[in-house]
Enzyme design. Structure first.
Site, mmCIF file in Angstrom:
data_model
loop_
_atom_site.group_PDB
_atom_site.id
_atom_site.type_symbol
_atom_site.label_atom_id
_atom_site.label_comp_id
_atom_site.label_asym_id
_atom_site.label_seq_id
_atom_site.Cartn_x
_atom_site.Cartn_y
_atom_site.Cartn_z
ATOM 1 N N HIS A 552 0.842 -1.198 0.000
ATOM 2 C CA HIS A 552 0.000 0.000 0.000
ATOM 3 C C HIS A 552 0.878 1.250 0.000
ATOM 4 O O HIS A 552 0.668 2.185 -0.781
ATOM 5 C CB HIS A 552 -0.916 -0.009 1.233
ATOM 6 C CG HIS A 552 -1.714 1.259 1.406
ATOM 7 N ND1 HIS A 552 -3.049 1.347 1.095
ATOM 8 C CD2 HIS A 552 -1.350 2.479 1.862
ATOM 9 C CE1 HIS A 552 -3.476 2.584 1.344
ATOM 10 N NE2 HIS A 552 -2.456 3.294 1.817
ATOM 11 N N GLU A 553 1.881 1.262 0.851
ATOM 12 C CA GLU A 553 2.748 2.440 0.953
ATOM 13 C C GLU A 553 3.521 2.684 -0.334
ATOM 14 O O GLU A 553 3.577 3.794 -0.845
ATOM 15 C CB GLU A 553 3.714 2.279 2.131
ATOM 16 C CG GLU A 553 3.053 2.308 3.485
ATOM 17 C CD GLU A 553 2.102 3.469 3.629
ATOM 18 O OE1 GLU A 553 2.430 4.572 3.157
ATOM 19 O OE2 GLU A 553 1.023 3.292 4.196
ATOM 20 N N HIS A 556 1.712 4.413 -3.089
ATOM 21 C CA HIS A 556 1.597 5.878 -3.101
ATOM 22 C C HIS A 556 2.645 6.477 -4.032
ATOM 23 O O HIS A 556 2.374 7.404 -4.789
ATOM 24 C CB HIS A 556 1.809 6.458 -1.699
ATOM 25 C CG HIS A 556 0.596 6.364 -0.838
ATOM 26 N ND1 HIS A 556 -0.563 7.034 -1.145
ATOM 27 C CD2 HIS A 556 0.371 5.701 0.313
ATOM 28 C CE1 HIS A 556 -1.465 6.774 -0.200
ATOM 29 N NE2 HIS A 556 -0.927 5.964 0.689
#
Ligand SMILES: *[C@@H]1O[C@H](CO)[C@@H](O)[C@H](O)[C@H]1NC(C)=O
Ligand SMILES: *[C@@H]1O[C@H](CO)[C@@H](O)[C@H](O)[C@H]1NC(C)=O
Ligand SMILES: *[C@@H]1O[C@H](CO)[C@@H](O)[C@H](O)[C@H]1NC(C)=O
Ligand SMILES: *[C@@H]1O[C@H](CO)[C@@H](O)[C@H](O)[C@H]1NC(C)=O
Length: 783
Positions: A552-553, A556
């Site tokens: 998820h990170e 970004h």
């Protein structure tokens, strides 16, 4: 399946109160404060599915010529006087699709319009689609460096007046929790209002000169700093802070490319590196009739401990903050040398989402020869942040073989201190053979010991973070997050793009608990991922060990660099765009962990010690399990980017299941690696053979490809509609459009059909939406 169902029920109540209500009474540290808002652009369009006749006026083999002609035609006589534009240097051609993504910035009176963006997607000499948020009103009078005397006001007084209007939604509560809510309810506002606005005396020697940006910058820092003592000090010792700031001219910055001079500013309170400042215009609705007008602003880039802001503050006093994008994104907030023998790691292997999903195993450095030609443990001396050249010493060879978690894509280490330095932080050393095999056996302890217990397995945790992050680098590379598209590498192998920007990944970062975040500055500056411990259980749970959070990170970085071009990190700042920035990460993490036996998945369930995880719902095809539709965005509690992202991720999940039903499921998302000759085999198990383009054969691989291609096609600050249209357009480009109606059908299932509507969207994501369940008119025959 075990990992889906056995999250400990014993702690479910605790988790419910911790996450369900965003309260985190256990956390000893406050959560990160973050600001994100800016004007809406009602005139912005994304025009996909252009009729060929519309763009056939000029055809050329040279995409930049096409772009030039197209923009000239598009803008027609409306661009006149002091207005012009430039093609940005981060424009590029996608290797696989052959689409050239051209990014254009508007210039008025010699200054950039910070939110005047055109992105054009060109193939075979034709424009396929474009987004346009250029300002189209009258050209303002050129900038003058004096301000009318009646505008002179003290920034402090101005700040106090402006608080309710310009401090929207994300701010820490005194007890450390963050409320994501409507502006008027933000508690920090009343706090600042009380503490800083109770001092009405202004310094006697007040002068204002709009060519001096320091008051504007200080005003921004006052709003941005999470440190109350500092905020107080700024208001009390205003002049001293102004005087302390040292300005230097950075006119060498990208010669000939920047429309204006950039300044570097040292000693900005609460900044960890010199800030940058330059003049620009930004578009604002006029108070008179709502038509857009240009406002002269200072654009600041400020790197702070927990934030990396790009902001626009009006040049003339009273200084107002017009927009803020935090290049840092939080995750879960409810709360070379290829000949070397591959390194080995004892880790939770790819696809094992977290410690409840499987056992650790010994995995090889399975770098993809195309994505990481030098492997994961090599870095050129010249690009090595730890290399200190000693004058007179013989230059070493080009590459440095490392034996630690330090390589061209990922620089991994502990960061218990929670500070910004990382080079000398501890990281495991696998020795000459690079064997990273370490203990991970946290034991039940007292709460006081829990932190030490976690620190005891730091070797295993940094190893895991390094392994997961490198695989994510490699897999995204293979779907098109390459050097020219703005990916993260110290050295780019001469393949274009800006380098010296590997991801700095910090394990067990001391700056927080129960979260994670990622900062994405523009291409050429390091991304920074900070992973936290979660005190949701004893022993503590370590976010580094939950692949979904790491993915998820990293995502970004992917979505921020791909949307609006590598050099523009300001396209996913707030509202629907910011929300989708969260949603893509959830969707990709969920897709990566899924297998051919369909199942619902939650996000962060292990770390949060909660069966439903850190979102409202699991990602599910079942509307009883996850009822999110487009209309859900209107609900209370859906102001914040994470809630918005959850709706977007659910839509993508539903759409992807449609593709899987039609095209089947691939057990691996990794395309075949190139052979020793560097040639990627056109393996028909992975790709279809009947096209020039590499078209993933299966539903899950195709969806990942369409999602990434869509990011490249969509405009800066995309809405849900724009992002949907971009994915559909991506299919038209890649497959000739054979899935267009299926994609419409998928989106329509969750209310984002052709007849979906929104009225009165506000900068922080409000508005009134109508679900639309219809497919595109061209698809109605198929139903
Ligand atoms: C790195 O390792 C490879 C393979 O063992 C070797 O050929 C190369 O010379 C090494 N490079 C350096 C700079 O030590
Ligand atoms: C946990 O307990 C086991 C068995 O007593 C011990 O061998 C191990 O070292 C302990 N782990 C840590 C990290 O202290
Ligand atoms: C990490 O590994 C190194 C080398 O194997 C070892 O000396 C060190 O004690 C380990 N650190 C911890 C905290 O276990
Ligand atoms: C899917 O389910 C089948 C039948 O229960 C099982 O044999 C298989 O191992 C499962 N596959 C995966 C990847 O879990």
């Amino acid at each position: 399946m075990r990992c889906l169902l056995t999250a400990s029920l014993v702690f479910a109540t605790l988790a419910g109160s911790v996450y369900g209500h965003g309260r985190d009474s256990n956390s000893p540290l406050p959560r990160r404060k973050t600001l994100g808002f800016g004007p809406e652009h009602p005139h912005a369009v994304f025009n996909s599915n252009l009729h060929p006749l519309q763009t056939a006026g000029f055809v050329s083999d040279e995409p930049l010529d096409v772009a030039h002609h197209f923009v000239t035609d598009l803008l027609g006589p409306s661009v006149s006087g002091g207005a012009s534009w430039k093609i940005r240097k981060d424009s590029y051609t996608d290797d696989n699709t052959g689409v050239t993504h051209v990014y254009i910035r508007q210039i008025v009176n010699g200054l950039e319009v910070a939110d005047g963006d055109i992105n054009i997607n060109i193939k075979d000499g034709r424009v396929l689609s474009y987004g346009n948020s250029f300002y189209n009103g009258p050209t303002p009078a050129p900038f003058s460096s004096t301000t009318a005397p009646e505008d002179l006001r003290h920034p402090q007084a101005e700040f106090c007046d402006q608080i309710p209007r310009h401090m929207p939604y994300a701010a820490p509560m005194p007890d450390g929790q963050v409320l994501l809510d409507a502006p008027s309810q933000s508690p920090v506002i009343s706090h600042i209002a009380e503490s800083n606005c109770a001092h009405p005396q202004l310094p006697a020697s007040l002068t204002s000169d709009s060519s001096d940006f320091r008051p504007a910058l200080l005003q921004f820092m006052l709003a941005a700093t999470p440190n109350r003592e500092l905020a107080q000090d700024i208001t009390e010792n205003y002049q001293k802070h102004i005087d302390d700031m040292l300005i230097s001219d950075e006119s060498h910055f990208a010669p000939g490319d920047e429309a204006t001079v950039q300044f570097k500013v040292d000693n900005v309170p609460d900044a960890v590196n010199p800030a940058k400042a330059r003049l620009a215009y930004i578009q604002l609705p006029s108070k008179l009739d709502g038509a857009m007008e240009l406002q002269l602003v200072w654009k600041f880039e400020v790197e702070m401990q927990d934030n990396w802001y790009e902001s626009a503050v009006t040049v003339s006093a009273p200084h107002r903050i017009i927009s803020v994008v935090d290049w840092a994104s939080d995750a879960p907030v409810p709360t070379p040398s290829p000949e070397r023998k591959p390194a080995t790691y004892k880790v939770f292997g790819w696809g094992v989402n977290d410690p409840e999903c499987g056992e650790r195993s010994v995995e090889k450095e399975s770098f993809d020869g195309h994505a990481s030609p030098a492997g994961w443990h090599a870095i050129p001396h010249e690009h090595d942040p730890s290399y200190r050249s000693v004058r007179g010493q013989e230059k070493p060879g080009f590459w440095r073989n490392t034996t630690t978690t330090w390589g061209n894509n990922v620089l991994a280490q502990e960061n218990w201190e929670g500070l910004n330095r990382f080079v000398d932080n501890y990281r495991p050393d696998g020795g000459e053979d690079r064997v990273f095999d370490y203990r991970y056996e946290p034991n039940e302890t007292d709460k006081e010991d829990a932190l030490e217990e976690a620190k005891a397995y730091i070797n295993a945790t940094v190893t895991q973070l390094f392994y997961t992050a490198n695989l994510v680098h490699d897999i995204y590379y293979r779907y098109g997050f390459t050097e020219v598209a703005g990916n993260f590498q110290q050295y780019n192998f001469g393949r274009g793009g800006q380098q010296n920007d590997a991801v700095i990944t910090n394990a067990q970062d001391g700056s927080g608990f129960n979260n994670a975040n990622f900062m994405t500055p523009p291409d050429g500056q390091n991304g920074r991922m900070r992973m936290y411990l979660w005190n949701t259980a004893i022993p503590y749970r370590d976010g580094d060990l939950e692949a979904g959070i790491v993915i998820h990170e990293f995502s970004h970085g992917l979505s921020t660099r791909l949307t609006g071009g590598p050099a523009n990190s300001g396209c996913l700042g707030w509202g629907e765009s910011g929300g989708m920035g969260e949603g893509w990460g959830d969707f990709l993490a969920t897709t990566i962990r899924s297998n051919r036996n369909y199942s619902d998945y939650s996000m962060g369930a292990w770390a949060a010690n909660s069966i439903t995880g850190i979102r409202h719902y699991k990602y599910s095809m079942d509307e009883d399990v996850n009822p999110s539709t487009y209309k859900t965005l209107d609900k209370p509690g859906y102001w914040g980017v994470h809630a918005i992202g959850e709706v977007w991720a659910e839509m993508l999940w539903v759409v992807s299941q449609g593709l899987i039903k039609k095209h089947g499921f691939s057990d691996t998302l990794f395309p075949p690696a190139p052979g020793p000759d560097g040639v990627v085999p056109r393996d028909h198990h992975f790709w279809r053979q009947d096209k020039d383009l590499l078209v993933p054969r299966h539903g899950n691989t195709l969806m990942v490809q369409l999602v990434l291609n869509g990011m490249k096609l969509q405009p800066c600050r995309p809405s849900f509609f724009d992002a949907r249209d971009a994915i559909i357009e991506a299919d038209r480009i890649l497959t000739g459009g054979e899935n267009v109606c299926l994609l419409w059908k998928g989106f329509a299932k969750r209310g984002l059909g052709f007849d979906a509507q929104v009225q009165g969207r506000t900068p922080w994501g409000g508005g009134i939406r109508t679900d639309g369940y219809a497919v595109h008119p061209d698809c109605r025959d198929e139903e």
